[in-house]
Design a protein around this motif. Structure first.
Motif, PDB file in Angstrom:
ATOM      1  N   ILE A 196     119.190  65.412  45.304  1.00 19.22           N
ATOM      2  CA  ILE A 196     120.142  64.081  44.848  1.00 19.22           C
ATOM      3  C   ILE A 196     120.679  64.765  43.477  1.00 19.22           C
ATOM      4  O   ILE A 196     121.775  64.467  43.312  1.00 19.22           O
ATOM      5  CB  ILE A 196     119.189  63.061  44.851  1.00 19.22           C
ATOM      6  N   ARG A 197     119.865  65.203  42.584  1.00 14.37           N
ATOM      7  CA  ARG A 197     120.349  65.846  41.390  1.00 14.37           C
ATOM      8  C   ARG A 197     121.380  66.787  41.398  1.00 14.37           C
ATOM      9  O   ARG A 197     122.457  66.644  40.753  1.00 14.37           O
ATOM     10  CB  ARG A 197     119.213  66.154  40.433  1.00 14.37           C
ATOM     11  N   GLN A 198     120.869  67.861  42.206  1.00 13.47           N
ATOM     12  CA  GLN A 198     122.026  68.808  42.126  1.00 13.47           C
ATOM     13  C   GLN A 198     123.285  68.398  43.000  1.00 13.47           C
ATOM     14  O   GLN A 198     124.612  69.034  42.496  1.00 13.47           O
ATOM     15  CB  GLN A 198     121.222  70.026  43.002  1.00 13.47           C
ATOM     16  N   SER A 199     123.356  67.692  43.977  1.00 16.18           N
ATOM     17  CA  SER A 199     124.653  67.103  44.593  1.00 16.18           C
ATOM     18  C   SER A 199     125.312  66.062  43.946  1.00 16.18           C
ATOM     19  O   SER A 199     126.236  65.622  44.319  1.00 16.18           O
ATOM     20  CB  SER A 199     124.075  66.779  46.088  1.00 16.18           C
ATOM     21  N   ARG A 200     124.842  65.725  42.893  1.00 19.35           N
ATOM     22  CA  ARG A 200     125.300  64.520  41.931  1.00 19.35           C
ATOM     23  C   ARG A 200     125.455  63.175  42.812  1.00 19.35           C
ATOM     24  O   ARG A 200     126.617  62.703  42.792  1.00 19.35           O
ATOM     25  CB  ARG A 200     126.493  65.062  41.511  1.00 19.35           C
ATOM     26  N   SER A 201     124.729  63.037  43.642  1.00 17.54           N
ATOM     27  CA  SER A 201     124.685  61.683  44.631  1.00 17.54           C
ATOM     28  C   SER A 201     124.554  60.584  43.640  1.00 17.54           C
ATOM     29  O   SER A 201     123.744  60.411  42.891  1.00 17.54           O
ATOM     30  CB  SER A 201     123.583  61.923  45.739  1.00 17.54           C
ATOM     31  N   ASP A 202     125.219  59.371  44.332  1.00 17.41           N
ATOM     32  CA  ASP A 202     124.985  58.090  43.478  1.00 17.41           C
ATOM     33  C   ASP A 202     123.874  57.251  43.932  1.00 17.41           C
ATOM     34  O   ASP A 202     123.695  56.653  44.793  1.00 17.41           O
ATOM     35  CB  ASP A 202     126.297  57.167  44.069  1.00 17.41           C
ATOM     36  N   VAL A 203     122.814  57.988  43.443  1.00 16.19           N
ATOM     37  CA  VAL A 203     121.576  57.291  43.871  1.00 16.19           C
ATOM     38  C   VAL A 203     120.455  57.431  42.412  1.00 16.19           C
ATOM     39  O   VAL A 203     120.529  58.575  41.660  1.00 16.19           O
ATOM     40  CB  VAL A 203     120.759  58.267  44.900  1.00 16.19           C
ATOM     41  N   ASP A 204     119.792  56.330  42.112  1.00 17.89           N
ATOM     42  CA  ASP A 204     119.025  56.410  41.312  1.00 17.89           C
ATOM     43  C   ASP A 204     117.607  56.392  42.049  1.00 17.89           C
ATOM     44  O   ASP A 204     117.373  55.904  43.244  1.00 17.89           O
ATOM     45  CB  ASP A 204     118.763  54.937  40.561  1.00 17.89           C
ATOM     46  N   VAL A 205     116.507  57.352  41.458  1.00 15.91           N
ATOM     47  CA  VAL A 205     115.003  57.442  42.074  1.00 15.91           C
ATOM     48  C   VAL A 205     114.106  56.917  40.890  1.00 15.91           C
ATOM     49  O   VAL A 205     114.014  56.862  39.974  1.00 15.91           O
ATOM     50  CB  VAL A 205     114.841  59.109  42.624  1.00 15.91           C
ATOM     51  N   ALA A 206     113.145  56.436  41.735  1.00 18.51           N
ATOM     52  CA  ALA A 206     111.864  56.162  41.093  1.00 18.51           C
ATOM     53  C   ALA A 206     110.769  56.368  41.956  1.00 18.51           C
ATOM     54  O   ALA A 206     110.751  56.249  43.102  1.00 18.51           O
ATOM     55  CB  ALA A 206     111.788  54.711  40.751  1.00 18.51           C
ATOM     56  N   THR A 207     109.583  56.881  41.337  1.00 19.48           N
ATOM     57  CA  THR A 207     108.195  57.267  42.192  1.00 19.48           C
ATOM     58  C   THR A 207     107.327  55.931  42.210  1.00 19.48           C
ATOM     59  O   THR A 207     106.876  55.349  41.126  1.00 19.48           O
ATOM     60  CB  THR A 207     107.615  58.151  41.632  1.00 19.48           C
TER      61      THR A 207
END
Length: 741
Positions: free
Chosen positions: A694-705
Motif C-alpha cells: 500500500i505504501r509503495q503503490s501510494r494507494s489511497d488507503v489508511d491502515v491500522a492494526t
C-alpha cells in the motif's frame, strides 16, 4: 649518534635540586605571644609606640668581618635582641612555623627534614639598612637563613639576594594582621637590606639546619653551559620542531606552574629557563596527555569466566591514539592562549619516555550488538616544552587551523589597529604565519552537498585580502582548487580576494577552482561562476563556463564516493544567469541539455521553482530563459488541462507493485466501488507485506492494526488523498503559471 633529545636528557640528568638559591612568600599568621625583655608583650601589628620602646632598649646589631664582630652604622644600621632576651610562645605559632619551613624546604629543594633555631629579633626604623654581605655559618649543620617579618606599617627595606650572576629582590613589607612575610636563602649567598623609607619593622631571624654536611646554594654552571650549547646547536641545525621534556612529579591543572614545581623538576626548569634565554629559545610548561582506544579481549581463567570487571578484559589492540599538549603556562606564571598541540615521537626527551608508564584511567566496555569489547585509557604528565623562537609558527601550525586562524586574526587586528604599515614587523610576522598556513592547508576534505555556511577558507581569504599579499592569495586559491574544504558559502570571499589580482590571474584562479571542484560541488561552482561574472569585469570566463556545462552534460557517477551533488533550482538560476553574461549561445545550448535530462532536472522540483525565481528577480528574458520558461509553462498547462473530479464512489486505483495472492485480494478491494473498509487477518509478516505494498503503490488507503483475536487484523480504509493532492497541485500550478506568464 645520539639525538638532540637524548643529549638534552643526559645533560639534565644530574640536576636533582631546584635552581633556586632563595625563596620568599607569605603565610597565614596565627599570631604568637611575643615577649621582649625590657618591653614586655609585643602587640601585632607592631604599634609605633612599642617600636620606639623596643629601639630604646635594643642594642646595635653588629656584623661579622673575618673573625671579628663589629658595629658600624655605615655598614649596618639595625637594632637587635639576642635570643636570650626574646620569648616566642602561643599554641598556634608552631603550626605557622612548620608551614613556612615546609615551603622553604620545597623551594630550596631540601629533601631532608629541616629545623629552625631562633637566632635573634631585629627592629628596623626609618633609615635602617644592612649593606651587602654574606652570613657566616653560626652552628653545625647550618645551611641557610630564614627571616620572618611580622605585621607592621613600613615602606622600603627590600631584601636583595645574589648568587653568582643571578639576583632576586623580595618586598617583605606586610601590614595585614593575619599574615607574615618570609624569605630564606642559602648561607653562601650575598645579600643586603635596602633602607627603610618610613615606619617600623620587626623580623625574626632563624638559622636553618639539617643533618649531615651543610648545603650550599645549587650551582649548575656546567649543566647550564652544556644545555645552552645544545639548544644553540638545535636552533641552528635541523631537528624536531619542539622538544618535550616530561617531569617526574604529578601536577593537576590547578597546581600547574613554574613556581609550583618540585625537586628535580624545579631544577631542570631553572637550568632550561636560563639556557633558553641565552639561546633564543622559548620555554613553556604544559600537560602532556595521551588518549588511546581500541578493541579489548576477554580473559579466560581455566574453564570458567572470572566475573570481576578488572579481570575479564585486557587491552587487545590500540586503534586510535592522540598525543597532545595543553594547559600551557609561561615562565612568568601567565596562562598561555595556545591550543592543543600534537606531539611526535621524535620530540620526546629522552626518547621513548612514555613506553612503560601506567595509565591514569582505563575503562572497558562490554560487547554490544555487532560491536566487540572495547577500551579507553588516558595518561597525563607535566612536561617542559621548548622550541626556537624563530620556529614558533611551525610549532603553532602543528595544532591546526583551530589554533592558527585565531592567532593570525589577532595579529592582523593588531596590525590594522597600528595604522597598517606595510613594512611593519607585525605584518611581516603575519605574512610568515600565513605562508606556513597556506602551505599546510588541508586538502581532500570535501563537504557533502551544497553547504551555505562559509568554511574556514573564508576566514583565511579575508585575512589575506586585508594583508594585500597577491602571492599568498594566488597560492591559497590554488589550494582550494586542489580540493580543499570549499563550499558555496566561500564564494563571496573567493571573488573578493581574486579581485585583488590581475584580470588574468583572477580568471585562472576561478578556472582552477571550478576544474578542481565541479565533479563534487557542481552547485557551488555554478554559484562561483555567477559571482565571478558579476564582480570581475572583462574576465573572459568562457573556459570556466564550459567546465560547468560539461559537468551538466556528464551523467553522475552513481558508485563514486565523490559523486556530484544533486542540482537544485538555485543552481539552474545561477548557471543560466552567468552564461547569459558570458556566452548567450552556450546558455541556450545548456538549457537544451537540462531539458533533455528530466530525471535529473525535473520540472516540479527544479525547473519550475528556478523559473519562478528568475521571473521574480526581473531578469532579462534572454533566448535561453525564454526557452526554459516556455517549457515550464507547457508542463503546467498540460497538467492544468487534465480533468479534475472528486471520486463518485469507493473505487480507487489498483496499480499495485505486487501480484501475490494477498496483494491480489487488496487489488479486488480497491476496485470495488461499494466497499470502503477491508480487514485483512493474517500473520504479522503477511500483514506487514500488504501494508508495504500500500505504501509503495501510494494507494489511497489508511491502515491500522487491530490487536483483537488471533491472528490480528490490518484494517484498510479508503481515502481521497490523490484527489486532495491534485486539488492542491492545481492551485499551485495556477499560481506558478501566473508568475511565469
Amino acid at each position: 649518534m645520539p639525538s638532540i633529545t637524548a643529549k638534552l636528557a643526559s645533560a639534565l640528568g644530574s640536576v636533582r635540586r631546584p635552581f633556586a638559591f632563595a625563596v620568599s612568600g607569605r603565610a597565614e599568621l596565627l599570631a604568637p605571644d611575643l615577649y621582649v625583655e625590657g618591653v614586655g608583650r609585643i602587640a601585632l601589628p607592631l604599634l609605633p609606640v612599642q617600636a620606639r620602646e623596643l629601639v630604646a632598649v635594643a642594642e646595635r646589631a653588629p656584623f661579622g668581618r673575618g673573625s671579628e664582630t663589629l658595629v658600624d652604622t655605615d655598614v649596618r644600621r639595625t637594632w637587635q635582641f639576642t635570643a636570650d632576651r626574646v620569648r616566642i610562645e602561643g599554641r598556634h605559632w608552631p603550626r605557622t612555623l612548620e608551614d613556612i619551613l615546609g615551603r622553604v624546604a620545597d623551594g630550596l629543594g631540601i629533601g631532608d627534614t629541616i629545623r629552625a633555631e631562633f637566632y635573634k629579633l631585629l627592629v628596623y626604623d626609618e633609615g635602617s639598612f644592612f649593606a651587602s654581605h654574606r652570613d657566616t655559618e653560626k652552628t653545625d649543620g647550618m645551611f641557610a637563613t630564614l627571616v620572618i617579618v611580622l605585621p607592621s606599617q613600613s615602606e622600603g627595606g627590600e631584601l636583595v639576594v645574589r648568587h653568582g650572576d643571578r639576583e632576586e629582590q623580595f618586598d617583605l613589607s606586610v601590614a595585614e594582621p593575619a599574615e607574615a612575610a618570609f624569605a630564606a636563602f642559602y648561607a653562601d649567598c650575598v645579600h643586603e637590606v635596602l633602607p627603610i623609607r618610613s615606619g617600623y619593622r620587626v623580623a625574626l631571624v632563624y638559622n636553618l639546619m639539617r643533618e649531615g654536611a651543610p648545603l650550599a646554594a645549587p650551582r649548575y654552571d656546567g649543566e647550564q653551559a652544556r644545555v645552552t650549547s645544545l639548544l644553540r646547536f638545535w636552533r641552528n641545525e635541523a631537528g624536531p620542531a619542539k622538544i618535550v621534556y616530561p617531569l617526574e612529579h604529578a601536577y593537576t591543572p590547578a597546581a600547574l606552574g613554574f613556581d609550583g614545581l618540585k625537586g628535580a623538576d624545579a631544577g631542570a626548569a631553572g637550568v632550561l629557563a636560563a639556557a633558553a634565554e641565552d639561546s633564543d629559545v622559548d620555554l613553556h610548561l604544559a600537560l602532556f596527555t595521551i588518549e588511546e582506544s581500541g578493541w579489548a579481549e576477554v580473559v579466560y581463567r581455566g574453564s570458567s569466566w572470572r566475573h570481576s570487571s578488572e579481570d575479564v578484559f585486557e587491552v587487545g589492540e590500540v586503534t586510535d591514539r592522540h598525543v597532545g599538549l595543553g594547559e600551557w603556562r609561561r615562565p612568568d606564571g601567565a596562562v598561555s592562549p595556545l591550543a592543543d598541540i600534537p606531539v611526535n615521537e621524535d620530540e620526546l626527551s629522552p626518547p621513548a619516555s612514555f613506553e612503560d608508564i601506567e595509565p591514569d584511567e582505563e575503562h572497558f566496555q562490554e560487547a554490544t550488538g555487532n560491536e566487540g569489547a572495547s577500551f579507553e585509557r588516558t595518561y597525563s604528565r607535566a612536561a617542559l616544552v621548548l622550541w626556537p623562537r624563530s620556529q614558533f609558527f611551525a610549532v603553532l601550525c602543528q595544532a591546526g587551523l583551530d589554533a592558527t586562524l585565531p592567532f593570525l586574526e589577532d595579529m592582523v587586528g593588531r596590525w590594522t589597529a597600528d595604522d597598517g604599515a606595510s613594512d611593519g614587523p607585525v605584518r611581516q610576522e603575519a605574512l610568515d604565519l600565513a605562508g606556513r598556513m597556506v602551505s599546510d592547508w588541508p586538502v581532500e576534505h570535501w563537504p557533502p552537498g551544497m553547504r551555505q555556511e562559509p568554511t574556514q577558507a573564508t576566514r583565511m581569504l579575508r585575512l589575506l585580502a586585508t594583508l594585500e599579499d597577491s602571492d599568498l592569495i594566488r597560492a591559497f586559491l590554488g589550494r582550494i582548487a586542489a580540493g580543499g574544504d570549499y563550499c558555496a558559502g566561500d564564494n563571496d570571499a573567493i571573488v573578493a580576494a581574486a579581485g585583488l589580482l590581475s584580470i588574468e590571474q583572477s580568471r585562472t584562479a576561478v578556472e582552477r577552482i571550478i576544474s578542481g571542484n565541479v565533479a563534487r560541488s557542481l552547485c557551488s561552482c555554478g554559484n562561483l561562476l555567477l559571482r565571478a561574472a558579476e564582480a570581475i569585469p572583462d574576465a573572459r570566463l568562457e573556459v570556466a563556463a564550459r567546465l560547468v556545462t560539461g559537468a551538466v552534460a556528464k551523467p553522475p557517477e552513481k558508485h563514486s564516493f565523490h559523486r556530484n551533488e544533486r542540482p537544485d533550482a538555485y543552481f539552474v538560476v545561477d548557471l543560466v544567469t552567468a552564461l547569459d553574461r558570458i556566452d548567450p549561445d552556450l546558455s541556450d545550448q545548456t538549457v537544451g541539455l537540462i531539458l533533455g535530462r528530466p530525471a535529473r532536472y525535473n520540472f516540479d522540483g527544479v525547473l519550475v521553482p528556478a523559473c519562478c525565481r528568475l521571473a521574480g528577480t526581473g531578469a532579462t528574458r534572454s533566448p535561453a530563459i525564454q526557452r526554459l520558461l516556455a517549457a515550464c509553462c507547457e508542463h503546467l498547462e498540460n497538467r492544468i488541462a487534465q480533468p479534475l473530479e472528486a471520486p463518485r464512489d469507493w473505487r480507487r486505483s489498483a496499480d499495485l507493485v505486487c501480484d501475490c495472492p494477498d496483494c491480489a485480494e487488496l487489488g479486488r478491494f480497491l476496485d470495488n466501488p461499494e466497499r470502503e473498509i477491508w480487514t485483512f487477518k493474517a500473520a504479522k509478516d503477511r500483514r506487514g507485506h500488504v501494508e508495504s505494498t500500500i505504501r509503495q503503490s501510494r494507494s489511497d488507503v489508511d491502515v491500522a492494526t487491530v490487536k483483537r483475536g488471533s491472528p490480528h487484523g490490518l484494517v484498510c480504509t479508503k481515502n481521497s488523498r490523490s484527489y486532495e493532492e491534485r486539488v492542491l497541485q492545481r492551485k499551485q500550478d495556477l499560481e506558478n503559471l501566473a508568475t511565469l506568464q
